[in-house]
Each structure stands twice: as C-alpha cells, then as structure tokens.
Write a protein that holds these residues in place. Structure first.
Motif, PDB file in Angstrom:
ATOM      1  N   ASP A  48      -3.944   8.352  -1.569  1.00 49.41           N
ATOM      2  CA  ASP A  48      -3.600   7.912  -0.845  1.00 49.41           C
ATOM      3  C   ASP A  48      -3.858   7.911   0.848  1.00 49.41           C
ATOM      4  OD1 ASP A  48      -1.770   9.357   1.030  1.00 49.41           O
ATOM      5  OD2 ASP A  48      -0.526   8.459   0.332  1.00 49.41           O
ATOM      6  N   GLY A  49      -5.033   8.812   0.976  1.00 49.98           N
ATOM      7  CA  GLY A  49      -5.525   8.535   2.459  1.00 49.98           C
ATOM      8  C   GLY A  49      -4.486   8.951   3.826  1.00 49.98           C
ATOM      9  N   GLY A  50      -3.222   8.672   3.098  1.00 50.60           N
ATOM     10  CA  GLY A  50      -2.281   8.952   4.158  1.00 50.60           C
ATOM     11  C   GLY A  50      -1.403   7.639   4.801  1.00 50.60           C
ATOM     12  N   ILE A  51      -1.920   6.479   3.714  1.00 53.29           N
ATOM     13  CA  ILE A  51      -1.461   5.505   4.439  1.00 53.29           C
ATOM     14  C   ILE A  51      -0.589   5.184   3.064  1.00 53.29           C
ATOM     15  CG2 ILE A  51      -2.364   2.977   4.481  1.00 53.29           C
ATOM     16  CD1 ILE A  51      -4.748   3.911   6.011  1.00 53.29           C
ATOM     17  N   GLU A  52       0.828   4.522   3.234  1.00 55.48           N
ATOM     18  CA  GLU A  52       1.758   3.685   1.984  1.00 55.48           C
ATOM     19  C   GLU A  52       0.864   2.474   1.325  1.00 55.48           C
ATOM     20  OE1 GLU A  52       4.419   0.762   4.447  1.00 55.48           O
ATOM     21  OE2 GLU A  52       5.235   2.652   4.612  1.00 55.48           O
ATOM     22  N   ARG A  53       1.380   3.078   0.023  1.00 61.21           N
ATOM     23  CA  ARG A  53       1.016   1.928  -0.950  1.00 61.21           C
ATOM     24  C   ARG A  53       0.849   0.137  -0.680  1.00 61.21           C
ATOM     25  NH1 ARG A  53      -0.308   1.895  -6.407  1.00 61.21           N
ATOM     26  NH2 ARG A  53      -0.360   4.202  -6.313  1.00 61.21           N
ATOM     27  N   ASP A  54       1.704  -0.168   0.186  1.00 59.16           N
ATOM     28  CA  ASP A  54       2.043  -1.784   0.434  1.00 59.16           C
ATOM     29  C   ASP A  54       1.741  -2.060   1.750  1.00 59.16           C
ATOM     30  OD1 ASP A  54       3.326  -1.763  -2.286  1.00 59.16           O
ATOM     31  OD2 ASP A  54       5.231  -1.285  -1.594  1.00 59.16           O
ATOM     32  N   ALA A  55       0.950  -0.777   2.487  1.00 55.86           N
ATOM     33  CA  ALA A  55       0.785  -1.544   3.431  1.00 55.86           C
ATOM     34  C   ALA A  55      -0.524  -2.968   3.537  1.00 55.86           C
ATOM     35  CB  ALA A  55      -0.167  -0.831   4.592  1.00 55.86           C
ATOM     36  N   LEU A  56      -0.684  -3.183   4.433  1.00 51.34           N
ATOM     37  CA  LEU A  56      -2.220  -4.309   4.335  1.00 51.34           C
ATOM     38  C   LEU A  56      -2.267  -4.415   6.240  1.00 51.34           C
ATOM     39  CD1 LEU A  56      -0.318  -7.532   2.253  1.00 51.34           C
ATOM     40  CD2 LEU A  56      -1.878  -5.908   1.944  1.00 51.34           C
ATOM     41  N   ALA A  67      -2.201  10.017  11.608  1.00 49.08           N
ATOM     42  CA  ALA A  67      -3.344  10.371  12.831  1.00 49.08           C
ATOM     43  C   ALA A  67      -4.756   9.568  12.926  1.00 49.08           C
ATOM     44  CB  ALA A  67      -3.761  11.823  12.134  1.00 49.08           C
ATOM     45  N   ASP A  68      -5.431  10.033  13.256  1.00 48.52           N
ATOM     46  CA  ASP A  68      -6.773   9.402  13.536  1.00 48.52           C
ATOM     47  C   ASP A  68      -7.387   8.791  12.382  1.00 48.52           C
ATOM     48  OD1 ASP A  68      -9.344   8.050  14.131  1.00 48.52           O
ATOM     49  OD2 ASP A  68     -10.459   9.487  14.125  1.00 48.52           O
ATOM     50  N   PRO A  69      -6.681   7.032  12.028  1.00 47.49           N
ATOM     51  CA  PRO A  69      -7.463   6.853  11.365  1.00 47.49           C
ATOM     52  C   PRO A  69      -8.738   6.399  10.314  1.00 47.49           C
ATOM     53  CG  PRO A  69      -6.599   4.847  12.073  1.00 47.49           C
ATOM     54  CD  PRO A  69      -6.767   6.216  12.854  1.00 47.49           C
ATOM     55  N   ALA A 122      -8.525   6.121   6.984  1.00 49.76           N
ATOM     56  CA  ALA A 122      -7.518   7.304   6.234  1.00 49.76           C
ATOM     57  C   ALA A 122      -7.082   8.764   7.092  1.00 49.76           C
ATOM     58  CB  ALA A 122      -8.638   8.165   4.958  1.00 49.76           C
ATOM     59  N   PRO A 123      -5.950   9.109   7.131  1.00 56.58           N
ATOM     60  CA  PRO A 123      -5.235   9.275   8.396  1.00 56.58           C
ATOM     61  C   PRO A 123      -5.352  11.179   7.592  1.00 56.58           C
ATOM     62  CG  PRO A 123      -3.553   7.601   7.981  1.00 56.58           C
ATOM     63  CD  PRO A 123      -5.304   7.100   7.551  1.00 56.58           C
ATOM     64  N   ALA A 124      -4.877  10.658   6.997  1.00 56.05           N
ATOM     65  CA  ALA A 124      -4.514  12.176   6.402  1.00 56.05           C
ATOM     66  C   ALA A 124      -6.158  11.654   5.082  1.00 56.05           C
ATOM     67  CB  ALA A 124      -4.490  11.805   5.432  1.00 56.05           C
ATOM     68  N   PRO A 125      -7.345  12.490   4.982  1.00 54.57           N
ATOM     69  CA  PRO A 125      -8.265  11.848   3.972  1.00 54.57           C
ATOM     70  C   PRO A 125      -8.354  12.606   2.876  1.00 54.57           C
ATOM     71  CG  PRO A 125      -9.300  12.852   5.776  1.00 54.57           C
ATOM     72  CD  PRO A 125      -8.015  12.922   6.062  1.00 54.57           C
ATOM     73  N   LEU A 126      -8.098  13.974   3.191  1.00 53.57           N
ATOM     74  CA  LEU A 126      -7.844  14.409   1.358  1.00 53.57           C
ATOM     75  C   LEU A 126      -7.045  14.180   1.099  1.00 53.57           C
ATOM     76  CD1 LEU A 126      -9.928  17.363   2.612  1.00 53.57           C
ATOM     77  CD2 LEU A 126     -11.076  15.990   2.202  1.00 53.57           C
ATOM     78  N   GLN A 127      -5.499  13.660   1.462  1.00 53.95           N
ATOM     79  CA  GLN A 127      -4.782  13.060   0.026  1.00 53.95           C
ATOM     80  C   GLN A 127      -5.512  12.099  -0.353  1.00 53.95           C
ATOM     81  OE1 GLN A 127      -1.429  12.340   1.919  1.00 53.95           O
ATOM     82  NE2 GLN A 127      -0.764  14.223   3.640  1.00 53.95           N
ATOM     83  N   HIS A 151      -3.679   0.160  17.776  1.00 52.37           N
ATOM     84  CA  HIS A 151      -4.301   0.982  18.418  1.00 52.37           C
ATOM     85  C   HIS A 151      -5.562   1.885  18.583  1.00 52.37           C
ATOM     86  CE1 HIS A 151      -1.449  -0.363  21.288  1.00 52.37           C
ATOM     87  NE2 HIS A 151      -0.221  -0.289  20.206  1.00 52.37           N
ATOM     88  N   ALA A 152      -6.251   2.705  17.022  1.00 59.86           N
ATOM     89  CA  ALA A 152      -6.903   3.283  17.253  1.00 59.86           C
ATOM     90  C   ALA A 152      -8.230   2.579  17.067  1.00 59.86           C
ATOM     91  CB  ALA A 152      -6.748   4.095  15.597  1.00 59.86           C
ATOM     92  N   VAL A 153      -9.516   3.666  17.749  1.00 57.21           N
ATOM     93  CA  VAL A 153     -10.407   2.393  17.598  1.00 57.21           C
ATOM     94  C   VAL A 153     -11.387   3.736  16.573  1.00 57.21           C
ATOM     95  CG1 VAL A 153     -12.548   1.903  19.114  1.00 57.21           C
ATOM     96  CG2 VAL A 153     -10.090   1.442  19.950  1.00 57.21           C
ATOM     97  N   SER A 154     -12.466   3.180  16.367  1.00 54.81           N
ATOM     98  CA  SER A 154     -13.196   4.006  15.696  1.00 54.81           C
ATOM     99  C   SER A 154     -14.688   4.600  16.922  1.00 54.81           C
ATOM    100  CB  SER A 154     -14.491   3.285  14.135  1.00 54.81           C
ATOM    101  OG  SER A 154     -15.314   2.854  14.612  1.00 54.81           O
TER     102      SER A 154
END
Length: 534
Positions: free
Chosen positions: A83-91, A52-54, A76-81, A144-147
């Motif tokens: 981890d924010g909805g992002i996997e731990r090892d992502a850079l 979702a929108d990060p 945070a595409p899933a802000p109330l989780q 591709h996401a823009v704030s």
C-alpha cells in the motif's frame, strides 16, 4: 459486495481457472485495476501526515509537446509495502508547480490533483500552455512534504526546424543482474530526450553473478507488481535519469510475463488476462505517461503514439506485445511462447493474417509514415527488424518472438520504410541484450536493397547470450555491421543534417559505479539509406 468479498471471488476464479472476459471486467472494476477514480464527496486531505518522506520514488516527466509535457510522481512513504504506507481510504491533495528556474522564483504553471488508493497514490499531470523548446523545472507538494526538483523541456514549435536533437535509448534492466550505472554518464551526456524500449522491470529471477535480489516472489497480483515497480524505482541512478530529462516509454514482455502474445501467455494460463491487467495498471502508476494512456475498463492500455520534435524528427513509439497474433508453431510442452525453428517446417508462419502489431496499429503506422514530412523518421520499437539467420551454414532458422516470426508484418513495414518520399528512416530497438547495427533489407543475404538504418541497442543491465554463439553467425548475416552481446549500456544519437550514433557501455554493471566508454561509433548520412561505421 465488499472489497474483501470481491477479492475472495477473484481468488477463487483464479484458482479454478474458470475466468471469463465478463469475470475479468467485473473483477477489474471491483478491485481498482482500471484506474477508476470515483467521485466521492470526501474532501482530500490538505495537510496529510506521513510516516516518512512520501516522495521516495522520485519524480519524472515525459511525452514533450511544443507547449507542455506529462509529469509523474507517486506518494509512497513506505515504498516496498503493497500500500506504499498510506491507508486505503485516504484522499490526498497534491500540488504541482512548473517554473523557469530551479528556485521557483518564476512559477509559470501550477495546479492541484487528488491522489487516491485506486492509482496507488500516483499522480499524472498533463501540463499545457508553456513555451516551445524551453527547459523547465517542476516539483510536487503534499502537506509539508516537497519532492525533489525535476528538470524537463518542451519540444520545439511544430513548424520549427531545430539545428539538432540529441536522444538516448536503452532497454532491459534486470534489477538482479546489474546496477543501472549507465544512467549517471547518460545524464552527463546531456541528451534532450530518453527512450526506454521495453523490459523496464522483470517479473522473473535468473542469470549469473547476481548483484542484488528482487523482493518477494514472481508477481501475479496488482499489489505484487506495485512492489516490483517500486523496488526498481528505488535505484538512485534510475531516479536521477527520470528527474533529469523527459522520457518516452514502451513495454515488452517482462513488464508482465515472458513471451506473451496479446491475451495468451507463454504457458496458456487461463488467468492471464487478470494478471496482464494488474501489470498494465502498475505500469501506468509508475511511468510518466499522459493521462490519455490510462488503462481501459477491459484491462487494455493504449501506449503506441507519435511524438514530434518540430520538423526535425518524428518518433513512432510502437507496442509489439498487446495486439500480436499468437506465435507460430510453439513448443508443445509450453503451448505458447517463442522458439527457434526452420521456417520451412512451419507453414503457419506465412499465414498473411498473422500480425506483430495488430491490424489497427499497423494501419495507423503506415498512415503516419505516409504523411510524415519530418527530416528524420524514428521507428521506436522493441526488437530487431532486420531479417536475421540464426543458423550457421546452409539453411536458415528464425526466432519466432521477433519480427522474423511474423514475416508478413516484417515485409510490410520494410516496404513502408522503403517509400521514396519518406525522409531518413531510422529504426531503433532493444530486447536482444546485444548491440546490433544493421542495414535493413528484405532478407539476410546482404544482396537486397537497403531501405533503412537500424540500431538495436543493448540492455542497460540484463546479461546477453554468449558472444561465441553470435560470432558463428557473422558470415550468414552480412547485413549486420555489429553483433556484440558482451556490452551493456545505452545508445546516444545526435541528429541534425546527419546522424551520429554512439554505443556507450559501462566497463561493468556488477559494481555500483563504473566508467562508461564509447565502444562503437556509426553514421547515417542525410538522404542515404543505411548506416556505416564512422
């Protein structure tokens, strides 16, 4: 040792209460509590995929200088989780841009940063090289996401004397007790700067006529504090206020727990240092703080600072929680925290070694006040500096959590503000959940010399004590021109030659939208110590 094993060891230490400072440092380093970025060789994802929108937590700016400011966002595409909805090892590679126009046709600064799990994929950028006293627009890009586009501004040149500065401040925004609807009008009032003076989040649930609920129980861990901050950031009015102008911030107690003093909690919890480190880390991850304020390896975090607005104003942003001495004569049933007592019955309260700010911060503040040549000197701190009598009639009782509970520190600051060479001292604060206008004097009798004006603003949403309790104290506190606990909202101050002070209050915070009106207006004249009704 794997991350899961480190987590299990920390959990065992917390449950047993056997937590040494060495354990704290080891646990903090192992669990990412200290903002360690690491220098891994894995390349950051240039085109990440999000569920979702990060950028659902918005964007923010703060700490303006003559050539820049600090920028913030958190992916945070899933802000109330947790981890924010992002996997731990992502850079994740994040681009930032600053432009002179909202269409970004004239980009004047840009760059890239790496968002990492250790900082909850938050991004802090210190932008430099810009022109002074200018409005700028900024945004972030991840894949591709823009704030959304944020609006901010630089401070005037260090040797400039602007005609005026308009700033707003507030504090204490309990999510459950009210909507943050004052921010919508605050933006229409168009201040140049916003200050938030503590209790940005609340760790606990209490109050009457709640309008919404915290997610989850009281936070103790880093994941839990991250969720609590994220929930507050989902408030649309708060997001708009962050996106609309630069902020300065400081914390009070509820960003961690009620009534802590340095490394001691209200109930003398032996696990408190790990909890505080988690809370400080989450605070950094969700505020537009300069990178120099990132938490240290021991879990502490330097947030007191000085911010100049040309030669017109100097802001001293203080931290009255992290370094203070333990509160005197606490309730034995709690072993810590605040109480209201007769100072004459508590010998410890007059111990000259006790400090509200800590000796190092005190020395820094007094040096800065001594050397300041600004026309207005604004001391931004958490609560009420002016001495107050909390007992109607003969005798005097004090609240030990505030400046009255640290009388040596209180008198020392009042003496520093009284220095003849200090121009136009103005003290601003919060915490009291009431609008309090005061002439700062050495005692509450109203007979001492006034040394400064004080505006202790009310809460943005948190409920106050019954007004009847304050009405009974008016005759004993002639130094207080206003004492109203029924008003919520913010304070709007415009300083130039003189200072115009407006107390702005929504009709109600129990509805999403509300009309905001001016409930009080005061004036501080250039060169005149104290404040008066306008």
């Amino acid at each position: 040792m794997t991350h899961s094993n480190r987590s299990a060891r920390l959990d065992a230490l917390l449950r047993s209460g056997r937590l040494s400072r060495r354990d704290l440092l080891a646990a903090a380093a192992g669990l990412g509590l200290v903002g360690l970025l690491g220098a891994g060789e894995t390349r950051a994802q240039q085109a990440p995929r999000f569920v979702a929108d990060p950028f659902q937590l918005g964007v923010a700016s703060g700490y303006p200088t003559a050539d820049g400011f600090s920028l913030w966002t958190r992916l945070a595409p899933a802000p109330l989780q947790p981890d924010g909805g992002i996997e731990r090892d992502a850079l994740i590679a994040v681009q930032w841009q600053v432009a002179e126009d909202e269409r970004f046709a004239k980009v004047v600064a840009e760059g890239g940063v790496r968002a990492v799990h250790e900082l909850a994929y938050s991004v802090h950028v210190d932008v430099v090289g810009l022109r002074p006293d200018r409005v700028y627009f900024y945004r972030f890009i991840a894949g591709h996401a823009v704030s959304r586009i944020g609006r901010t501004r630089t401070a005037p040149a260090v040797d400039a004397l602007p005609r005026a500065l308009k700033f707003a401040f507030s504090s204490c925004q309990h999510y459950e007790q009210g909507y943050f609807n004052g921010y919508a009008q605050l933006l229409r009032d168009a201040p140049d700067l916003m200050l938030f003076l503590g209790d940005y989040i609340y760790e606990n649930s209490w109050g009457d006529d709640l309008v919404r609920r915290h997610m989850g129980s009281e936070p103790y861990t880093l994941d839990e504090y991250r969720v609590r901050h994220a929930q507050y950031k989902t408030d649309p009015d708060l997001q708009d206020a962050h996106a609309g102008l630069p902020w300065l911030v400081t914390w009070d107690d509820h960003e961690v727990d009620n009534d802590p003093a340095a490394d001691e909690s209200e109930h003398a919890d032996p696990r408190f240092l790990v909890r505080r480190a988690a809370a400080y880390q989450a605070y950094y991850e969700h505020m537009p703080l300069p990178r120099r304020m990132r938490p240290r390896v021991d879990g502490s975090m330097p947030i007191h600072t000085r911010v100049d607005y040309g030669q017109l104003a100097r802001f001293f942003v203080l931290d009255d929680r992290q370094y203070r001495s333990a509160m005197a004569c606490p309730d034995p049933s709690k072993r810590g925290g605040s109480t209201i007592l007769d100072a004459a019955t508590c010998a410890a309260i007059e111990d000259p070694q006790r400090s509200l700010l800590g000796r190092e911060q005190e020395a820094w503040l007094y040096r800065e006040l001594e050397s300041s040549e600004a026309r207005w000197n604004v001391v931004a701190q958490q609560t009420l500096l002016a001495p107050m009598d909390n007992q109607a009639g003969p005798g005097r009782t004090i609240w030990t959590d505030g400046w009255d509970g640290y009388p040596h520190s209180q008198r020392a600051l009042i003496e520093a503000l009284a220095r003849p060479g200090l121009s136009n001292p103005l003290v601003i604060g919060g915490d009291m959940h009431a609008n309090i206008i005061a002439n700062v004097q050495a005692d509450p009798s109203g007979k001492a010399r006034t040394v400064a004006a004080e505006v202790c603003g009310t809460s943005m949403a948190s409920q106050g004590w019954p007004q009847s309790e304050y009405d009974a104290l008016r005759a004993d506190n002639p130094q207080l021109l206003r004492l109203n606990s029924e008003e919520r909202g913010y304070v709007l101050i415009e300083i130039g030659r003189d200072a115009d002070v407006q107390l702005r209050a929504p009709e109600t915070v129990k509805q999403r939208h509300s009309t905001v009106r001016t409930v009080g207006r005061y004036r501080v004249e250039d060169g005149v110590r104290g404040i008066q009704r306008a």
